[in-house]
Design a protein around this motif. Structure first.
Motif, short mmCIF file in Angstrom:
data_model
loop_
_atom_site.label_atom_id
_atom_site.label_comp_id
_atom_site.label_asym_id
_atom_site.label_seq_id
_atom_site.Cartn_x
_atom_site.Cartn_y
_atom_site.Cartn_z
N HIS A 112 0.91 -1.27 -0.12
CA HIS A 112 0.04 0.00 -0.03
C HIS A 112 0.90 1.31 0.08
O HIS A 112 1.65 1.42 0.88
N PHE A 113 0.87 1.93 -1.11
CA PHE A 113 1.67 3.11 -1.14
C PHE A 113 0.98 4.26 -0.54
O PHE A 113 -0.53 4.75 -0.97
N GLU A 114 1.44 5.27 0.49
CA GLU A 114 0.83 5.86 1.27
C GLU A 114 0.73 7.34 0.79
O GLU A 114 0.02 8.18 1.00
N LYS A 115 2.03 7.65 0.31
CA LYS A 115 2.16 9.13 -0.14
C LYS A 115 3.45 9.39 -1.00
O LYS A 115 4.43 8.41 -0.76
N ALA A 116 3.70 10.30 -1.94
CA ALA A 116 4.91 10.40 -2.61
C ALA A 116 4.97 11.95 -2.59
O ALA A 116 4.26 12.98 -2.44
N TRP A 117 6.52 12.21 -2.60
CA TRP A 117 7.05 13.58 -2.73
C TRP A 117 7.94 13.65 -3.81
O TRP A 117 8.51 12.63 -4.03
N ALA A 118 8.30 14.87 -4.38
CA ALA A 118 9.11 15.01 -5.18
C ALA A 118 9.82 16.49 -5.16
O ALA A 118 9.25 17.53 -4.77
N ASP A 119 10.93 16.48 -5.56
CA ASP A 119 12.00 17.69 -5.77
C ASP A 119 12.18 17.75 -7.27
O ASP A 119 12.93 16.97 -7.91
N PRO A 120 11.44 18.48 -8.02
CA PRO A 120 11.55 18.68 -9.61
C PRO A 120 12.98 19.23 -9.81
O PRO A 120 13.46 18.82 -10.96
N GLU A 121 13.58 20.02 -9.03
CA GLU A 121 14.99 20.53 -9.55
C GLU A 121 16.06 19.40 -9.28
O GLU A 121 16.97 19.41 -10.41
N SER A 122 16.15 18.37 -8.32
CA SER A 122 16.99 17.48 -8.17
C SER A 122 16.57 16.30 -9.06
O SER A 122 17.50 15.33 -9.43
N GLY A 123 15.31 16.19 -9.16
CA GLY A 123 14.81 14.92 -9.95
C GLY A 123 14.64 13.66 -9.10
O GLY A 123 14.51 12.51 -9.61
N THR A 124 14.44 14.08 -7.54
CA THR A 124 14.34 12.70 -6.77
C THR A 124 13.08 12.80 -6.30
O THR A 124 12.28 13.97 -6.17
N VAL A 125 12.50 11.59 -6.55
CA VAL A 125 11.12 11.20 -5.87
C VAL A 125 10.96 10.39 -4.60
O VAL A 125 11.83 9.33 -4.76
N TYR A 126 10.25 10.56 -3.62
CA TYR A 126 10.34 9.59 -2.45
C TYR A 126 8.82 9.12 -2.28
O TYR A 126 8.11 9.93 -2.71
N CYS A 127 8.87 7.62 -2.10
CA CYS A 127 7.43 7.10 -1.93
C CYS A 127 7.32 6.42 -0.49
O CYS A 127 8.23 5.59 -0.29
N LEU A 128 6.45 6.61 0.16
CA LEU A 128 6.31 5.87 1.57
C LEU A 128 5.25 4.81 1.19
O LEU A 128 4.03 5.19 0.80
N SER A 129 5.49 3.67 1.84
CA SER A 129 4.59 2.49 1.48
C SER A 129 4.51 1.47 2.81
O SER A 129 5.46 1.73 3.57
N GLU A 130 3.63 0.75 2.47
CA GLU A 130 3.71 -0.37 3.57
C GLU A 130 3.52 -1.70 2.84
O GLU A 130 2.91 -1.66 1.83
N ALA A 131 4.49 -2.71 3.19
CA ALA A 131 4.71 -3.75 2.20
C ALA A 131 5.19 -4.85 3.09
O ALA A 131 5.81 -4.88 4.02
N PRO A 132 5.13 -6.10 2.53
CA PRO A 132 5.76 -7.45 3.12
C PRO A 132 7.16 -7.50 2.91
O PRO A 132 7.87 -7.97 3.44
N SER A 133 7.62 -6.58 1.82
CA SER A 133 9.07 -6.78 1.70
C SER A 133 9.63 -5.65 0.82
O SER A 133 8.78 -5.08 0.09
N GLN A 134 10.84 -5.33 0.80
CA GLN A 134 11.52 -4.56 -0.35
C GLN A 134 11.17 -4.93 -1.60
O GLN A 134 11.07 -3.89 -2.56
N GLU A 135 11.48 -6.34 -1.63
CA GLU A 135 11.19 -6.76 -3.26
C GLU A 135 9.68 -6.41 -3.91
O GLU A 135 9.68 -6.21 -5.06
#
Length: 83
Positions: free
Chosen positions: A36-59
């Motif tokens: 379940h993806f909870e939220k996403a953030w982005a920095d357009p200047e650096s091109g970095t995007v972050y996503c917060l999720s709940e999951a059974p594994s990294q994979e």
């Protein structure tokens, strides 16, 4: 389930609509991997995007992002958090 923060690089110039579309693509298939993806953030200047999720594994997080068209190689467990 564990919370994870993943980091996408190389998305310089991403717009709010593009971020929203990518997040919707994840949400459309997340249940197939038990994520379940909870939220996403982005920095357009650096091109970095972050996503917060709940999951059974990294994979599982990586599989959803791959299938949704924006693969990620950096996925970190978040064992502690405060509000």
């Amino acid at each position: 389930m564990t919370q994870f923060m993943d980091v996408h690089h190389g998305m310089k110039g991403i717009t709010a609509e593009q971020l929203s579309a990518a997040h919707r693509a994840d949400l459309a298939i997340e249940s197939e991997e038990g994520v379940h993806f909870e939220k996403a953030w982005a920095d357009p200047e650096s091109g970095t995007v972050y996503c917060l999720s709940e999951a059974p594994s990294q994979e599982a997080v990586m599989r959803v992002h791959e299938r949704a068209g924006h693969p990620v190689t950096e996925v970190h467990p978040v064992p502690l958090s405060v509000s």
